[in-house]
Design a protein around this motif. Structure first.
Motif, mmCIF file in Angstrom:
data_model
loop_
_atom_site.group_PDB
_atom_site.id
_atom_site.type_symbol
_atom_site.label_atom_id
_atom_site.label_comp_id
_atom_site.label_asym_id
_atom_site.label_seq_id
_atom_site.Cartn_x
_atom_site.Cartn_y
_atom_site.Cartn_z
ATOM 1 N N VAL A 29 0.840 -1.210 0.000
ATOM 2 C CA VAL A 29 0.000 0.000 0.000
ATOM 3 C C VAL A 29 0.868 1.251 0.000
ATOM 4 N N VAL A 30 1.879 1.283 0.862
ATOM 5 C CA VAL A 30 2.770 2.450 0.925
ATOM 6 C C VAL A 30 3.519 2.605 -0.395
ATOM 7 N N TYR A 31 4.017 1.513 -0.941
ATOM 8 C CA TYR A 31 4.792 1.560 -2.194
ATOM 9 C C TYR A 31 3.950 2.120 -3.340
ATOM 10 N N LEU A 32 2.778 1.534 -3.565
ATOM 11 C CA LEU A 32 1.956 1.943 -4.699
ATOM 12 C C LEU A 32 1.354 3.339 -4.496
ATOM 13 N N ALA A 33 0.910 3.617 -3.286
ATOM 14 C CA ALA A 33 0.334 4.944 -3.024
ATOM 15 C C ALA A 33 1.378 6.041 -3.185
ATOM 16 N N SER A 34 2.606 5.771 -2.762
ATOM 17 C CA SER A 34 3.676 6.750 -2.900
ATOM 18 C C SER A 34 4.032 6.964 -4.367
ATOM 19 N N LEU A 35 4.042 5.874 -5.132
ATOM 20 C CA LEU A 35 4.295 5.969 -6.569
ATOM 21 C C LEU A 35 3.250 6.869 -7.230
ATOM 22 N N ILE A 36 1.983 6.598 -6.927
ATOM 23 C CA ILE A 36 0.886 7.355 -7.552
ATOM 24 C C ILE A 36 0.880 8.804 -7.091
ATOM 25 N N LEU A 37 1.041 9.024 -5.786
ATOM 26 C CA LEU A 37 1.027 10.396 -5.278
ATOM 27 C C LEU A 37 2.196 11.197 -5.835
ATOM 28 N N GLY A 38 3.356 10.552 -5.954
ATOM 29 C CA GLY A 38 4.512 11.238 -6.522
ATOM 30 C C GLY A 38 4.242 11.697 -7.943
ATOM 31 N N ASN A 39 3.637 10.830 -8.758
ATOM 32 C CA ASN A 39 3.336 11.185 -10.140
ATOM 33 C C ASN A 39 2.187 12.178 -10.236
ATOM 34 N N LEU A 40 1.242 12.115 -9.317
ATOM 35 C CA LEU A 40 0.170 13.109 -9.301
ATOM 36 C C LEU A 40 0.720 14.501 -8.983
ATOM 37 N N LEU A 41 1.697 14.555 -8.072
ATOM 38 C CA LEU A 41 2.300 15.849 -7.765
ATOM 39 C C LEU A 41 3.083 16.365 -8.972
ATOM 40 N N SER A 42 3.769 15.461 -9.676
ATOM 41 C CA SER A 42 4.456 15.850 -10.905
ATOM 42 C C SER A 42 3.472 16.405 -11.925
ATOM 43 N N TYR A 43 2.336 15.737 -12.048
ATOM 44 C CA TYR A 43 1.326 16.202 -12.991
ATOM 45 C C TYR A 43 0.803 17.582 -12.591
ATOM 46 N N PHE A 44 0.608 17.786 -11.312
ATOM 47 C CA PHE A 44 0.116 19.077 -10.819
ATOM 48 C C PHE A 44 1.071 20.207 -11.205
ATOM 49 N N PHE A 45 2.363 19.972 -11.047
ATOM 50 C CA PHE A 45 3.345 21.021 -11.324
ATOM 51 C C PHE A 45 3.697 21.145 -12.807
ATOM 52 N N HIS A 46 3.417 20.112 -13.597
ATOM 53 C CA HIS A 46 3.808 20.135 -15.018
ATOM 54 C C HIS A 46 2.621 19.974 -15.968
ATOM 55 N N LYS A 47 1.412 20.185 -15.465
ATOM 56 C CA LYS A 47 0.220 19.916 -16.275
ATOM 57 C C LYS A 47 0.143 20.761 -17.544
ATOM 58 N N ASP A 48 0.804 21.905 -17.561
ATOM 59 C CA ASP A 48 0.778 22.765 -18.750
ATOM 60 C C ASP A 48 1.975 22.535 -19.670
ATOM 61 N N GLU A 49 2.857 21.588 -19.294
ATOM 62 C CA GLU A 49 4.028 21.263 -20.113
ATOM 63 C C GLU A 49 3.758 19.927 -20.801
ATOM 64 N N THR A 50 3.127 19.981 -21.964
ATOM 65 C CA THR A 50 2.657 18.752 -22.612
ATOM 66 C C THR A 50 3.781 17.825 -23.062
ATOM 67 N N SER A 51 5.009 18.329 -23.091
ATOM 68 C CA SER A 51 6.134 17.477 -23.499
ATOM 69 C C SER A 51 6.924 16.941 -22.306
ATOM 70 N N TYR A 52 6.415 17.164 -21.098
ATOM 71 C CA TYR A 52 7.144 16.699 -19.904
ATOM 72 C C TYR A 52 7.053 15.184 -19.792
ATOM 73 N N ASN A 53 8.199 14.529 -19.658
ATOM 74 C CA ASN A 53 8.291 13.072 -19.529
ATOM 75 C C ASN A 53 8.983 12.689 -18.223
ATOM 76 N N ALA A 54 8.645 11.522 -17.715
ATOM 77 C CA ALA A 54 9.320 11.016 -16.516
ATOM 78 C C ALA A 54 9.124 9.512 -16.413
ATOM 79 N N VAL A 55 10.092 8.833 -15.846
ATOM 80 C CA VAL A 55 9.978 7.405 -15.542
ATOM 81 C C VAL A 55 10.747 7.131 -14.255
ATOM 82 N N GLY A 56 10.458 5.989 -13.648
ATOM 83 C CA GLY A 56 11.248 5.570 -12.497
ATOM 84 C C GLY A 56 10.420 5.283 -11.270
ATOM 85 N N ALA A 57 10.959 4.413 -10.421
ATOM 86 C CA ALA A 57 10.303 4.018 -9.174
ATOM 87 C C ALA A 57 10.694 4.925 -8.018
#
Length: 215
Positions: free
Chosen positions: A85-113
């Motif tokens: 639960v901690v692993y998956l929730a942290s993964l999702i929350l981390g990417n949601l925060l990335s989306y929040f800060f980069h939502k207007d940058e349509t070319s923004y890419n990211a990968v990784g655990a």
């Protein structure tokens, strides 16, 4: 650190299998990586799948090695289900925060655990704030000092945007580990209240800076 548990082996194996598939198949990599433009067009699955892809073997190795070091601490106190639960929730929350800060940058890419791994790391810090970590693998420092310092550095990295590190995902993952661990192990508040407050300070700072439009 210690013997690998079955759940840790499964998570590492998934990361290795998916990452190596991505190394050798650009179409697969591009379909499942985190891309703000794709997500805005409906590829919401990338918020999860990108967390199992990596740029190269070094990126993969560092994340999995960090997971190996801290997995058993979390497993011991939260059990296998709590760990996942901690692993998956942290993964999702981390990417949601990335989306929040980069939502207007349509070319923004990211990968990784990294977001998921940071969640496990911060969960371990909350559970064992008195354990010692090796800064640069040499200098011993208390875990909570590392935790606070790293989050402050991450805020700096988010403001500066001068490298290719996904600081937002790291921060979001750490926050996920913090929140989920307190929810799953509320006894921490009674036993380590000062550490809980101290580790919350960078989270509050980020919230204030975002509200003030400084980040």
């Amino acid at each position: 650190m210690g013997d690998l548990s079955l759940v840790t082996i499964i998570i590492i194996a998934l990361n290795v299998i998916v990452s190596f598939k991505g190394f050798n198949d650009p179409v697969f990599f591009n379909k499942y990586k985190f891309n703000t433009g794709d997500i805005r067009r409906g590829a919401k699955y990338q918020i999860l799948t990108s967390g199992f892809l990596h740029v190269d073997t070094t990126h993969l190795f560092v994340n999995m090695l960090t997971l190996y070091f801290f997995a058993n601490v979390v497993l011991f106190d939260l059990g296998a289900i709590g760990f996942v639960v901690v692993y998956l929730a942290s993964l999702i929350l981390g990417n949601l925060l990335s989306y929040f800060f980069h939502k207007d940058e349509t070319s923004y890419n990211a990968v990784g655990a990294s977001g998921a791994v940071m969640g496990i790391l911060y969960s371990a810090i909350l559970l064992r704030p008195d354990m010692m970590l090796g800064l640069f693998f040499i200098i011993p420092i208390p875990a909570y000092v590392f935790g606070i310092g790293y989050l402050l550095y991450t805020i700096y990295g988010m403001k500066r945007r001068a490298d290719n590190i996904g600081h937002d995902a790291h921060f979001g993952g750490a926050v996920g580990g913090y929140i989920l661990t307190l929810a799953l192990a509320p006894w921490i508040i009674q036993h380590h209240l000062l550490m809980v407050i101290l580790l919350a300070i960078p989270i509050v700072i980020l919230f204030v800076l975002q509200k003030l439009g400084k980040i």
